[in-house]
Design a protein around this motif. Structure first.
Motif, short mmCIF file in Angstrom:
data_model
loop_
_atom_site.label_atom_id
_atom_site.label_comp_id
_atom_site.label_asym_id
_atom_site.label_seq_id
_atom_site.Cartn_x
_atom_site.Cartn_y
_atom_site.Cartn_z
N HIS A 39 0.84 -1.20 0.00
CA HIS A 39 0.00 0.00 0.00
C HIS A 39 0.87 1.25 0.00
CE1 HIS A 39 -0.04 0.50 4.70
NE2 HIS A 39 1.17 0.43 4.20
N THR A 40 0.25 2.35 -0.34
CA THR A 40 0.83 3.67 -0.15
C THR A 40 -0.20 4.52 0.57
OG1 THR A 40 2.14 3.54 -2.19
CG2 THR A 40 1.78 5.72 -1.27
N ILE A 41 0.20 5.07 1.69
CA ILE A 41 -0.70 5.93 2.46
C ILE A 41 -0.38 7.38 2.11
CG2 ILE A 41 -1.42 6.66 4.75
CD1 ILE A 41 -0.81 3.95 5.79
N TYR A 42 -1.40 8.12 1.75
CA TYR A 42 -1.25 9.53 1.42
C TYR A 42 -1.77 10.38 2.58
CZ TYR A 42 -0.14 8.49 -3.44
OH TYR A 42 0.48 8.04 -4.57
N GLY A 43 -1.01 11.41 2.91
CA GLY A 43 -1.44 12.34 3.95
C GLY A 43 -0.94 13.73 3.64
N GLY A 44 -1.71 14.73 3.99
CA GLY A 44 -1.33 16.12 3.72
C GLY A 44 0.06 16.43 4.28
N GLN A 128 4.70 -4.58 14.14
CA GLN A 128 6.07 -4.52 13.64
C GLN A 128 6.28 -3.54 12.50
OE1 GLN A 128 7.07 -8.57 12.63
NE2 GLN A 128 7.32 -9.19 14.76
N GLU A 129 5.37 -3.48 11.55
CA GLU A 129 5.55 -2.62 10.38
C GLU A 129 4.19 -2.26 9.80
OE1 GLU A 129 8.74 -3.09 6.89
OE2 GLU A 129 6.83 -4.03 6.39
N PRO A 130 3.43 -1.44 10.49
CA PRO A 130 2.06 -1.15 10.03
C PRO A 130 2.00 -0.35 8.74
CG PRO A 130 2.65 0.24 11.89
CD PRO A 130 3.74 -0.77 11.75
N VAL A 131 2.92 0.58 8.56
CA VAL A 131 2.95 1.42 7.36
C VAL A 131 4.14 1.00 6.51
CG1 VAL A 131 3.15 3.77 6.45
CG2 VAL A 131 1.84 3.35 8.54
N GLU A 132 3.87 0.58 5.28
CA GLU A 132 4.96 0.19 4.39
C GLU A 132 5.43 1.35 3.53
OE1 GLU A 132 4.06 -4.59 3.88
OE2 GLU A 132 4.19 -3.32 2.11
N ASP A 133 4.51 2.21 3.12
CA ASP A 133 4.88 3.30 2.22
C ASP A 133 4.03 4.51 2.54
OD1 ASP A 133 6.02 4.68 0.10
OD2 ASP A 133 4.81 3.72 -1.44
N PHE A 134 4.65 5.68 2.56
CA PHE A 134 3.92 6.91 2.89
C PHE A 134 4.30 8.00 1.91
CE2 PHE A 134 2.90 10.87 4.97
CZ PHE A 134 1.70 10.59 5.62
N GLY A 378 -2.07 -0.78 -3.41
CA GLY A 378 -3.16 0.20 -3.52
C GLY A 378 -2.97 1.31 -2.51
N TRP A 379 -3.87 2.26 -2.55
CA TRP A 379 -3.78 3.39 -1.63
C TRP A 379 -4.62 3.15 -0.38
CZ3 TRP A 379 -4.85 8.41 -4.91
CH2 TRP A 379 -3.89 8.51 -5.92
N ASP A 380 -4.13 3.66 0.73
CA ASP A 380 -4.93 3.78 1.95
C ASP A 380 -4.91 5.24 2.37
OD1 ASP A 380 -5.58 1.06 2.22
OD2 ASP A 380 -3.66 0.63 3.17
#
Length: 480
Positions: A39-44, A128-134, A378-380
């Motif tokens: 996933h990729t997480i998008y944030g402002g 352990q690794e909740p966010v893989e990509d930001f 995908g995106w989260d």
């Protein structure tokens, strides 16, 4: 030696053919050996702090514990295969959970095993690794702001990334999404990237975070990609960065980015303009459906117009090693009621649970749809979506694990026999497909390294990523 009718032409023919085959090989080098995040997480960008990914992980874990406190509830919410056989009575659920989690030896039904295993591996992943990509977002998640304000955010968010590098709080993949390079926004996008990188390199001793990438949204023409590449080259030349250090990913969000005015697959033209710097192509669901005149009610991830675009992307970029990513579900798993001083009433609590679990199910179905179409990223957009990302991935791979492991093991035995007896074994595509399954499952955490032997392969063989290389290696061992 006996000559043939075309002996004098063979050399020229083979020379031209070798040149064409080499050109084809350079254009289609095969799948990338890199790990692809799920996933990729998008944030402002204005909200980013050095520990944002850590805090997101805590919120994701808390959301799972609040709204699916055990594997039975999650399985029933998402309708994980076999959920129908699980109890619905609260007392029976507690008894089953206690029995399963209290004994490691008692055999359990397949449906219970799947639901419980998925849940336990989600918990482990979130710890352990909740966010893989930001992605720090300067586009839709940031909006249009005064130049002075965006300048300040570009500088400060870069400092936050540098601090995250020092404190080791960044996810394994990170980057920024700048504004598009259309006529209206290109100057702003260029300035933001310049300020961000200048500040980041100054704060981080001239280094980038590992797996850093720049996302260019709403790409429609190759010249927009070329402009970003030229910008990269100038930044690298004036900084401590090595040539080629800066990489990019493009976003496919309009019909013109699928086919151009001459009927060519635009997406391939866009990636070729990157001079090898493009590592990913992300599909933007909502901008794309809007460009197709789809009304808001039907702007969904599984709309057929999205399937068409994603299939074009897959065909155009197949074998290039460029990662593909799907979009996001924009229905957020957020309850309407917030606890005040007096807390929530039972009715309000139940309404929150119902709304969040419905959003989870929609997100789960969308992710499973993407996985079935071979989109493994995908995106989260919200921390509460993160547990469902892993629930969908883990269920997708685990529900077929035993059958696929047995199939691969038998397939390898068949292949080995064909190799040893010099029989023609021409079904390598099937073997590679099975190998890809386990590569993806291992990559996302659905299965562990200790389970690999069930496939009949070693971890090193799986990590070679090539079925043909495995066969060649085993043949060499046999001959030795």
């Amino acid at each position: 030696m006996t000559t043939t009718l075309i002996q004098d032409a063979i050399t020229d023919i083979l020379t031209n053919l070798d040149r064409a085959n080499d050109d084809f090989g350079s254009r289609y080098p095969g799948e990338s050996s890199r790990r692809q995040p799920v996933h990729t997480i998008y944030g402002g960008a204005h909200l980013f702090k050095y520990d944002t990914a850590v805090k997101m992980g805590h919120l994701a874990l808390q959301s799972l514990k609040n709204y699916a406190p055990n594997f039975v509830i999650l399985a029933q919410c998402l309708q994980i295969p076999g959920y129908e056989s699980l109890p619905t009575d609260e007392g029976e659920i507690r008894e089953l959970v206690s029995r399963v989690e209290g004994s490691s030896e008692e055999p359990i039904h397949r449906s219970i095993w799947l639901a419980h295993t998925v849940y336990q591996r989600i918990l482990k992943k979130l710890e352990q690794e909740p966010v893989e990509d930001f992605r720090l977002d300067f586009e839709d998640g940031f909006g249009s702001r005064p130049d002075a304000e965006e300048d300040e955010v570009a500088i400060n968010s870069a400092k936050a990334v540098a601090m995250g590098m020092r404190e080791r709080t960044l996810p394994p993949y990170i980057g920024i999404r700048i504004k598009p390079f259309n006529k209206e926004c290109s100057r702003r996008g260029i300035r933001t990237l310049d300020l961000f990188l200048n500040s980041l390199l100054a704060e981080a001793d001239g280094k980038l975070p590992e797996n850093f990438v720049v996302t260019l949204p709403k790409v429609e023409i190759p010249e927009q990609v070329t402009a970003l590449v030229n910008l990269f080259e100038r930044i690298e030349a004036k900084s401590s960065l090595s040539r080629g250090a800066l990489e990019m990913e493009i976003m496919i969000e309009t019909t013109q980015s699928i086919f151009d005015s001459q009927g060519r697959a635009t997406v391939r033209l866009l990636t070729e303009a990157s001079k090898g710097r493009c590592i990913g192509a992300h599909f933007g669901t909502y901008d794309y459906t809007a460009s197709c005149n789809v009304t808001a009610q039907y702007q969904l991830m599984d709309n057929p117009v999205c399937d068409f675009a994603r299939h074009v992307m897959k065909v155009a970029l197949g074998g290039t090693g460029i990662f593909l990513s799907d979009g996001a579900t924009n229905v957020m798993p957020v309850g309407p009621h917030r606890a005040g001083d007096s807390g929530l009433s039972p009715r309000q609590t139940q309404e929150n649970i119902d709304i969040i679990q419905r959003a989870w199910k929609l997100d789960y179905d969308h992710i499973r749809h993407s996985l079935a179409h071979a989109y493994y990223q995908g995106w989260d957009l919200h921390p509460a979506q993160i547990p469902i990302r892993y629930a969908a991935c883990y269920t997708f791979f685990l529900e077929g694990f035993q059958a696929s492991a047995s199939r691969l093991k038998n397939f390898m035995e068949k292949a080995a026999q064909a190799t040893l007896t010099d029989d023609v074994f021409d079904d390598a595509a099937t073997g590679q497909g099975l190998l890809n399954y386990f590569l993806r499952a291992l990559n996302c955490g659905a299965i562990s390294e200790t389970e690999i032997p069930q496939t009949g392969l070693t971890l090193e063989e799986i990590q070679s990523r090539s079925f043909l290389k495995i066969l060649q290696g085993r043949r060499s061992q046999g001959e030795g």
